[in-house]
Design an enzyme around this catalytic site. Structure first.
Site, short mmCIF file in Angstrom:
data_model
loop_
_atom_site.label_atom_id
_atom_site.label_comp_id
_atom_site.label_asym_id
_atom_site.label_seq_id
_atom_site.Cartn_x
_atom_site.Cartn_y
_atom_site.Cartn_z
N GLY A 69 -3.07 -1.32 -7.66
CA GLY A 69 -1.98 -2.27 -7.78
C GLY A 69 -2.27 -3.38 -8.77
CG HIS B 73 -1.93 -1.04 1.30
ND1 HIS B 73 -1.89 -2.06 2.23
CD2 HIS B 73 -3.04 -1.27 0.55
CE1 HIS B 73 -2.93 -2.85 2.06
NE2 HIS B 73 -3.64 -2.41 1.05
CE LYS C 26 -1.85 -10.18 -3.69
NZ LYS C 26 -3.29 -10.18 -3.36
CB SER D 250 -2.29 -10.15 0.50
OG SER D 250 -3.67 -10.22 0.80
#
Length: 279
Positions: A144, A33, A146, A182
């Protein structure tokens, strides 16, 4: 850094700003983040972050109630990153009445992969992102890689709804052993955490297979799923798709060198992990 929960106060605070860079999050912030905050600063000023655990994107048997909420720790981390405003609304601030209007992504992008296994997830994401964009009115927003499918859906949504926001893609941040960072990693037991990097390693083997000339993508995918299952995982999907639209590539596109991405979701114990690698 100002911490604001009221939509009206947020709009008052940001009035006159036309280069705002926005990073929406659900909190429990980690280095991934924080890397988004730094990237946001390269593309705009001021940087505004949000923390809101959005009920609309959780299914009835998912982890809304136990999702980690660490607001005070998050505030300290954001202050060190020189974030200008943290928008941290309560559920009543965001949804003072039932949210009957929803933003629905098209099935060709929102109903596959994550959308197949988490019905309603992307409708919840698109609805809250649209509402947050309305509140913050940023020039750029950072998401992101991700969450690759989410990034693509939000980018297409902004294009199709003519939202004046440029979507910036941030690279996935990984632990030293390769596990993608995560907030849900904290659910893993000690033994599961040791096993968790195998997901990224499996994706690397799939990528290596494609780059090595393997053209039977179904075989690569099945081998990868079987490998994880043998190690105690419960794979939802491992799928090789076109980066442009997440459609499976044709043989001609493979031969032409179409940019690809391999995406995966699998449960390890009670924890569902997702990851992807561009090819």
């Amino acid at each position: 850094m100002k911490v604001i929960s009221s939509i009206q106060e947020l709009r008052d605070q940001l009035r006159g700003q036309n280069r705002t860079a926005f990073v929406p999050t659900m909190g429990n912030l980690h280095e991934g983040h924080l890397s988004l905050m730094r990237l946001a600063r390269q593309h705009g000023d001021p940087v505004v972050a949000s923390i809101f655990v959005n009920r609309l994107q959780f299914g009835p048997n998912e982890d809304f109630d136990k999702y980690p909420r660490t607001l005070q720790d998050d505030i300290e981390k954001l202050q060190k990153e020189n974030v200008y405003v943290l928008f941290a609304p309560t559920e009543r601030d965001m949804y003072p009445e039932p949210q009957e209007y929803r933003v629905l992504p098209p099935d060709d992008l929102g109903g596959i992969l994550e959308g197949e296994f988490r019905p309603g997830f992307f409708a919840g994401v698109c609805t809250v992102v649209t509402k947050l964009m309305s509140c913050v009115q940023p020039r750029v927003a950072v998401f992101g890689k991700k969450d690759y499918q989410q990034l693509m859906i939000v980018r297409r949504m902004c294009q199709q709804l003519a939202l004046p926001v440029d979507i910036i893609a941030a690279e996935t941040v990984r632990d030293e052993d390769g596990l993608a960072l995560s907030s849900r990693n904290r659910y893993l037991t000690t033994d599961e955490r040791k096993e968790a990097p195998e997901l990224a390693k499996t994706l690397q083997r799939v990528r290596d297979g494609v780059l090595g000339g393997e053209r039977d993508l179904g075989k690569l995918e099945q081998t990868a799923r079987a490998h994880l299952a043998e190690r105690g995982w419960a794979p939802d999907y491992i799928s090789i798709r076109r980066r442009a639209n997440l459609i499976a590539p044709s043989a001609a596109e493979l031969e032409a060198g179409e940019p690809l991405v391999v995406l995966a979701a699998a449960k390890l114990g009670a924890t569902r992990l997702i990851d992807n690698l561009e090819i």
